[in-house]
Design a protein around this motif. Structure first.
Motif, short mmCIF file in Angstrom:
data_model
loop_
_atom_site.label_atom_id
_atom_site.label_comp_id
_atom_site.label_asym_id
_atom_site.label_seq_id
_atom_site.Cartn_x
_atom_site.Cartn_y
_atom_site.Cartn_z
N ASP A 97 -61.13 16.46 -6.13
CA ASP A 97 -60.68 15.22 -5.51
C ASP A 97 -59.87 14.03 -6.22
O ASP A 97 -58.65 13.87 -5.47
N LYS A 98 -59.91 14.13 -7.47
CA LYS A 98 -58.88 13.43 -8.26
C LYS A 98 -57.48 14.16 -8.16
O LYS A 98 -56.46 13.51 -8.01
N THR A 99 -57.68 15.46 -7.99
CA THR A 99 -56.22 16.13 -7.92
C THR A 99 -55.37 15.90 -6.68
O THR A 99 -54.32 15.58 -6.69
N LYS A 100 -56.25 15.87 -5.68
CA LYS A 100 -55.63 15.54 -4.25
C LYS A 100 -55.28 14.12 -4.32
O LYS A 100 -54.19 13.84 -3.57
N ALA A 101 -56.03 13.15 -4.70
CA ALA A 101 -55.57 11.82 -4.83
C ALA A 101 -54.17 11.63 -5.44
O ALA A 101 -53.41 10.80 -4.95
N LEU A 102 -54.31 12.29 -6.86
CA LEU A 102 -53.00 12.32 -7.58
C LEU A 102 -52.08 12.86 -6.65
O LEU A 102 -50.75 12.27 -6.99
N GLY A 103 -52.01 13.90 -6.22
CA GLY A 103 -51.07 14.43 -5.36
C GLY A 103 -50.28 13.59 -4.23
O GLY A 103 -49.35 13.39 -4.12
N LEU A 104 -51.36 13.38 -3.48
CA LEU A 104 -50.75 12.35 -2.27
C LEU A 104 -50.09 10.92 -2.75
O LEU A 104 -49.26 10.38 -2.27
N SER A 105 -50.68 10.36 -4.03
CA SER A 105 -50.21 8.95 -4.37
C SER A 105 -48.81 9.26 -5.02
O SER A 105 -47.94 8.33 -4.95
N LEU A 119 -52.42 21.27 -7.52
CA LEU A 119 -50.97 20.71 -7.24
C LEU A 119 -50.43 21.97 -7.42
O LEU A 119 -50.37 22.79 -8.33
N LYS A 120 -49.10 22.10 -6.72
CA LYS A 120 -48.21 23.33 -6.65
C LYS A 120 -47.23 22.81 -7.19
O LYS A 120 -46.43 22.08 -6.94
N ASP A 121 -46.71 23.57 -8.35
CA ASP A 121 -45.53 23.20 -9.27
C ASP A 121 -45.47 21.99 -9.43
O ASP A 121 -44.51 21.35 -9.33
#
Length: 205
Positions: A97-105, A119-121
């Protein structure tokens, strides 16, 4: 007496600088194009915090000459990662969840897998991470299973991903193998012929 004190102060300062700072000349292509052969880096030894993306001077466990190498920290203790088709996928702190939020932000590409979000690349957005698609590379550089970085270890990668001896070969690096952190880069003049020649040299290998 004053001259003696000044001399002692100068010598003491020089000793501190010699102990804490190191200057290296780049030899090799594994950090292209962030660093190319002939560049110089200034590094600092007394650092405490390692962040994702830091360029670090590390011991290479498979180098018979015991030379030091400069690589980029791609994953911290507790991070999860995998590699597929030359792309590097990172899960921050093993937390989907933290990874998804960081990627979106931060407008990073987020991929959903059965192991959660990755996160991809992520480093390709901020650093000069490149691939030479003309090169035929070993499978260890193109495909890695989902792995968690163990405590007190750091996963190190070269920016020129298709021509770098790094953690994909020898695993995450323990903290005591990390000698210093790059704090300043002195780049030699760049021109397109120089960069082309570097690529052609790699192609011939």
């Amino acid at each position: 007496m004053k001259k003696i004190l000044v001399l002692v102060a100068v010598l003491l300062t020089a000793a501190i600088l010699f102990y804490t700072l190191r200057c290296y000349k780049i030899d090799g292509t594994s950090m292209n194009y962030s660093l190319v052969e002939g560049d110089f880096v200034l590094t600092y030894r007394l650092f405490h915090t390692i962040k994702r993306g830091d360029m670090l001077v590390i011991k290479h466990p498979l180098d018979p000459k015991g030379r030091l190498y400069i690589k980029r920290c791609a994953a911290l203790p507790g991070d999860r990662f995998f590699q597929k088709k030359r792309s590097f996928y990172l899960q921050i702190d093993g937390n989907s969840d933290k990874t998804k939020a960081l990627g979106l932000s931060h407008d990073l590409e987020v991929v959903q897998t059965k192991e959660g979000y990755f996160l991809k690349d992520p480093y390709e957005k901020y650093y000069d991470v490149v691939h030479n698609w003309r090169l035929i590379v070993p499978s260890v550089l193109t495909k890695l299973p989902v792995t968690t970085v163990q405590d007190d270890h750091y996963y190190m990668l070269g920016d020129y991903r298709d021509n770098s001896a790094d953690s994909r070969f020898f695993g995450a690096v323990p903290r005591n193998w990390i000698y210093s952190k790059v704090i300043c880069i002195l780049k030699k003049p760049r021109d397109w012929e120089t960069l082309i020649n570097i690529e052609e040299a790699d192609k011939e290998k």
